[in-house]
Design a protein around this motif. Sequence first.
Motif, short mmCIF file in Angstrom:
data_model
loop_
_atom_site.label_atom_id
_atom_site.label_comp_id
_atom_site.label_asym_id
_atom_site.label_seq_id
_atom_site.Cartn_x
_atom_site.Cartn_y
_atom_site.Cartn_z
N ASP A 2 13.27 -58.08 1.41
CA ASP A 2 14.01 -57.54 2.55
C ASP A 2 13.08 -57.37 3.75
N VAL A 3 13.67 -57.02 4.88
CA VAL A 3 12.92 -56.92 6.14
C VAL A 3 11.79 -55.88 6.02
N LYS A 4 12.06 -54.76 5.37
CA LYS A 4 11.04 -53.71 5.24
C LYS A 4 9.82 -54.23 4.47
N ASP A 22 3.76 -61.26 15.83
CA ASP A 22 4.05 -61.58 14.42
C ASP A 22 5.53 -61.82 14.17
N LEU A 23 6.37 -61.65 15.18
CA LEU A 23 7.80 -61.79 14.98
C LEU A 23 8.18 -63.18 14.47
N SER A 45 14.68 -58.63 24.37
CA SER A 45 15.80 -57.73 24.07
C SER A 45 15.37 -56.45 23.36
N VAL A 46 14.16 -56.43 22.75
CA VAL A 46 13.77 -55.24 21.99
C VAL A 46 12.44 -54.61 22.39
N CYS A 61 15.95 -57.90 15.43
CA CYS A 61 15.63 -59.30 15.71
C CYS A 61 16.06 -60.22 14.58
N VAL A 62 15.77 -59.82 13.34
CA VAL A 62 16.15 -60.64 12.19
C VAL A 62 17.67 -60.76 12.12
#
Length: 139
Positions: A2-4, A22-23, A45-46, A61-62
């Motif tokens: 997962d994202v975390k 790193d995005l 946007s973030v 973002c994801v």
Amino acid sequence: MDVKEVFNLYDIEGEGYIPSNDLGNILRAFGHNPTESEIQELLLSVDSGSGRLSLSEVNTCVSNFKGGSDYAQQVREAFQVFDKDGKGAISPAELKHILCNLGEKMTSEEVDNMMREAGFAGKASISQDEFIKLMLQPV
């Protein structure tokens, strides 16, 4: 994954933030293949300009990334445009010309290195399957 979990891999200091550069790697970890302009659009946007992203910003973002849903199909279609004789292969010289002159342009040296790493150096032709495998490879 997962994202975390992915976020924590990049949050080396454990501060709850990652460098904004790193995005792209995080998106690639989820099977996306973002262009630099798509990454920049997401960052605008973030990111408030701090150069770092929180977990919630990365999550946004994801979630919001709308890259091609079937990138392999897009690559296949692009390959067919350049496979003029319909034989399912293109020459390394043709591929080099495409990568140096279209889309997000690569330098001649970058293309040579990529071809060498992909095992295309000295080959007479590159098949559609080889090309797709190369294009889907994580950076």
